[in-house]
Design an enzyme around this catalytic site. Sequence first.
Site, PDB file in Angstrom:
ATOM      1  N   ASP A  31       0.817  -1.224   0.000  1.00 23.49           N
ATOM      2  CA  ASP A  31       0.000   0.000   0.000  1.00 23.49           C
ATOM      3  C   ASP A  31       0.846   1.267   0.000  1.00 23.49           C
ATOM      4  OD1 ASP A  31      -2.434  -1.579   0.275  1.00 23.49           O
ATOM      5  OD2 ASP A  31      -1.789  -1.903   2.348  1.00 23.49           O
ATOM      6  N   GLY A  35       0.872   1.466  -7.554  1.00 20.97           N
ATOM      7  CA  GLY A  35       0.027   1.713  -8.713  1.00 20.97           C
ATOM      8  C   GLY A  35       0.251   3.093  -9.296  1.00 20.97           C
ATOM      9  N   HIS A  62      -3.960  -2.128  -6.447  1.00 23.28           N
ATOM     10  CA  HIS A  62      -3.184  -0.943  -6.796  1.00 23.28           C
ATOM     11  C   HIS A  62      -4.081   0.113  -7.428  1.00 23.28           C
ATOM     12  CE1 HIS A  62       0.719  -3.555  -6.989  1.00 23.28           C
ATOM     13  NE2 HIS A  62       0.172  -3.492  -5.777  1.00 23.28           N
TER      14      HIS A  62
END
Length: 419
Positions: A31, A35, A62
């Site tokens: 996290d 992405g 993502h």
Amino acid sequence: MMNISEKDFENSISKRFGKAATVIIGAGFGDEGKGLLTDFHAHGFAKDCIVVRFNGGAQAGHTVVTPGGRRHVHSHFGSGTLTGAATFLSRHFVSNPLLFRREAIELEKLDVGSPAVFADERGLVTTPYDMLINQWVESSRGSRKHGSCGVGFGETIERCLDERFVIHISDLADQNRLRTTIDRIRQKWTPARLEKLNVPKLTAEQKGLLLSDKLRDQFIDAAIEFYARIRVARPDILKSSNVVFEGAQGLLLDENYGWFPHVTRSSTGLKNAVEVAAEAGIERLDCVYVTRGYATRHGAGYLPHELPNKPYAAIEDATNVQNPHQDNLRFGWLDLDLLSSTIDGDFKLYSATPGIEITSQLAVTCLDQLDASALFMSGNKLCEMSADDLAAFAAQQTNITEVYAGYGQTRETITKITL
């Protein structure tokens, strides 16, 4: 320090050849913003790009938000999809046809057409029975949860160690053989696995799911659809395109040097990317290690310098919502000593790989969510610094000279800084 605009960055990377690639790796517990960084780098190549999923599986979430406001949480499709990039599911990626189908439908709603997806036929495949085992086992652990996402990734790896129950992507081409293997999995593997993991007696509803031909047939239909949707390929397909390797989860969850048992059944660092790059004939990997400006963990396990609440009022996370397997997103102070040793440990393992030059860069995301004065750990002490200086200082502490500073959810909020 020299700041480089996104346009200058795009112009510079557009001159690179296909034998060089960028690798995006999370430097924490996942996290971190992988992405976002994948979208940023893929966008620089426009549609002449393939994003390689080189580890993990459908447990990846993502998030990419485009400057125009489109938002998608990528699971199978690479995080360059909204820029027009293709996806390559490497042999180290575990595919889940049921969740692939769901994501493909979600992307259709965003009007992105039919993004090209290539897949190595050696890749493993998750069944609904892996997911059920995963969820039932995690629920039975109560306060001793491992922090699983509940999508069957680790259970797929375990099942496929036994050749009687393995399913590769290549096996999806034969429907009759697939049905035989699925029946063997639900009738023999699943009950034995549940017993081994000390799962309590199944409820009537759970038994019904195992016996359900409808669930089996839904999976087979999805598997056939998945196989028809992808194009089977090997890593040499990467030779003629610009390449961005997109990692899943984070270095502190690595199966080899994470904190057991709260780890993933995957190599989250350079290992798999280097193997795929070697097969593809890629000669240089520019590795970008990603962290937020604070620490997070979604799931059970140790989180250094954990805080009872989010450290900054402006923190927002629409992706990591509460769920029955991982509970709530947790927060802590960013530890620059841990960040440095974690990155250094992964990089040194592979930096001397014969035939591949590997460089390291850093990315610090979510800087817009910090207060004007940011807090972090360094030298076992809580330190304070202007949020605008944190990215550069973190790069110095990790002996890295190039850092991406992220001030938002979209690619145009990223600035590259050379120290």
